[in-house]
Design a protein around this motif. Structure first.
Motif, PDB file in Angstrom:
ATOM      1  N   VAL A   1      42.951  49.690  36.072  1.00 42.10           N
ATOM      2  CA  VAL A   1      41.701  49.158  35.520  1.00 42.10           C
ATOM      3  C   VAL A   1      41.867  47.687  35.181  1.00 42.10           C
ATOM      4  CG1 VAL A   1      40.161  49.215  33.523  1.00 42.10           C
ATOM      5  CG2 VAL A   1      40.803  51.342  34.638  1.00 42.10           C
ATOM      6  N   MET A   2      43.007  47.320  34.602  1.00 42.91           N
ATOM      7  CA  MET A   2      43.241  45.937  34.210  1.00 42.91           C
ATOM      8  C   MET A   2      43.268  45.008  35.425  1.00 42.91           C
ATOM      9  SD  MET A   2      43.212  45.800  30.988  1.00 42.91           S
ATOM     10  CE  MET A   2      43.651  44.070  30.907  1.00 42.91           C
ATOM     11  N   ARG A   3      43.797  45.488  36.542  1.00 39.11           N
ATOM     12  CA  ARG A   3      43.797  44.663  37.756  1.00 39.11           C
ATOM     13  C   ARG A   3      42.369  44.421  38.236  1.00 39.11           C
ATOM     14  NH1 ARG A   3      48.859  47.311  38.720  1.00 39.11           N
ATOM     15  NH2 ARG A   3      47.825  49.147  39.608  1.00 39.11           N
ATOM     16  N   THR A   4      41.518  45.446  38.118  1.00 40.32           N
ATOM     17  CA  THR A   4      40.108  45.286  38.500  1.00 40.32           C
ATOM     18  C   THR A   4      39.417  44.300  37.570  1.00 40.32           C
ATOM     19  OG1 THR A   4      40.020  47.559  39.347  1.00 40.32           O
ATOM     20  CG2 THR A   4      37.919  46.482  38.879  1.00 40.32           C
ATOM     21  N   VAL A   5      39.667  44.446  36.279  1.00 43.61           N
ATOM     22  CA  VAL A   5      39.083  43.532  35.289  1.00 43.61           C
ATOM     23  C   VAL A   5      39.520  42.101  35.577  1.00 43.61           C
ATOM     24  CG1 VAL A   5      39.105  42.862  32.859  1.00 43.61           C
ATOM     25  CG2 VAL A   5      38.847  45.267  33.475  1.00 43.61           C
ATOM     26  N   ALA A   6      40.796  41.900  35.846  1.00 37.34           N
ATOM     27  CA  ALA A   6      41.328  40.559  36.103  1.00 37.34           C
ATOM     28  C   ALA A   6      40.732  39.946  37.365  1.00 37.34           C
ATOM     29  CB  ALA A   6      42.846  40.610  36.208  1.00 37.34           C
ATOM     30  N   SER A   7      40.461  40.773  38.363  1.00 39.16           N
ATOM     31  CA  SER A   7      39.917  40.258  39.632  1.00 39.16           C
ATOM     32  C   SER A   7      38.427  39.949  39.533  1.00 39.16           C
ATOM     33  CB  SER A   7      40.143  41.283  40.749  1.00 39.16           C
ATOM     34  OG  SER A   7      39.289  42.412  40.592  1.00 39.16           O
ATOM     35  N   LEU A   8      37.741  40.603  38.590  1.00 38.81           N
ATOM     36  CA  LEU A   8      36.289  40.455  38.481  1.00 38.81           C
ATOM     37  C   LEU A   8      35.866  39.436  37.431  1.00 38.81           C
ATOM     38  CD1 LEU A   8      33.564  41.563  39.508  1.00 38.81           C
ATOM     39  CD2 LEU A   8      33.718  43.348  37.755  1.00 38.81           C
ATOM     40  N   PHE A   9      36.616  39.388  36.318  1.00 31.82           N
ATOM     41  CA  PHE A   9      36.248  38.516  35.201  1.00 31.82           C
ATOM     42  C   PHE A   9      37.328  37.453  34.966  1.00 31.82           C
ATOM     43  CE2 PHE A   9      34.714  42.868  34.136  1.00 31.82           C
ATOM     44  CZ  PHE A   9      33.348  42.638  34.257  1.00 31.82           C
ATOM     45  N   PRO A  10      37.107  36.229  35.404  1.00 29.41           N
ATOM     46  CA  PRO A  10      38.114  35.187  35.153  1.00 29.41           C
ATOM     47  C   PRO A  10      38.199  34.809  33.678  1.00 29.41           C
ATOM     48  CG  PRO A  10      36.144  34.251  36.153  1.00 29.41           C
ATOM     49  CD  PRO A  10      35.976  35.733  36.195  1.00 29.41           C
TER      50      PRO A  10
END
Length: 211
Positions: free
Chosen positions: A66-75
């Motif tokens: 989930v954190m990887r998705t968050v990092a890729s979507l929200f700078p």
């Protein structure tokens, strides 16, 4: 899909970023499933930078996937902390939010390279709101001096649980339509000197924490 459809209007007037106003972008037990789907569609059809909110509790529980998705979507992301004082957190209905949860949440943001703005609220009804604010600032100096930090004065709006609570307890507070409280002053009425100290602490919060 509705949000993606609605967001297409931004492509006609391309902004520098889109702010998705939500209390927690990891809302719900199926956060990983819907966030992955949303991330794919957003990047494919809209592809504008997004910033949003995330809660310390959700961050402390989020998986690496989930954190990887968050990092890729929200700078860039916003995280509401409100206070480090237990009594004030209870007032904000966040008594479950411990200092350890906040530390873990900040560590998760660091690990995945997500820059965040951590937000505090000053001026809640308490015995000494200035000391309460300083307590939170000093805690943040130890927890996250490398993050952006903003503080806001508490504004009470009619019809909310906080509004009703202040009425029931007989705690004086300002009309939210007053321009006075939109200048960094808390809705809760303290003496003039205290009100001014709280206002200055909200304005200089980031400076105090970082320096």
């Amino acid at each position: 899909e509705d949000l993606i459809k609605e967001a297409r209007i931004f492509l006609k007037y391309p902004p520098r970023e889109v702010f998705l106003a939500d209390d927690d972008c990891l809302q719900g037990e199926d956060a990983q499933a819907w966030l992955n789907e949303f991330s794919f569609l957003w990047k494919k059809k809209i592809n504008l930078p997004i910033t949003t909110y995330i809660s310390p509790f959700a961050l402390s529980k989020a998986s690496d996937s989930v954190m990887r998705t968050v990092a890729s979507l929200f700078p860039f992301i916003n995280m509401g902390i409100q206070s480090l004082n237990i009594k004030t957190l209870k007032f904000f209905n966040r008594s479950f939010q411990t200092e350890d949860i906040i530390k873990k949440a900040v560590a998760r943001l660091r690990k995945f390279g997500i820059h965040a703005r951590l937000e505090l609220i000053f001026g809640a009804p308490c015995e000494d709101p200035v000391e309460e604010a300083l307590f939170s600032i000093q805690k943040m100096q130890k927890i996250a001096p490398d993050f952006s930090c903003a503080a806001y004065a508490l504004i009470i709006f009619p019809g909310t649980a906080l509004y009703k609570y202040l009425q029931e307890e007989g705690i004086p507070f300002s009309d939210p339509k007053s321009p006075f409280i939109h200048s960094g002053y808390t809705s809760v009425q303290y003496d003039e000197v205290t009100m001014e100290k709280i206002r200055k602490l909200t304005k200089l919060c980031h400076f105090f924490i970082s320096h």
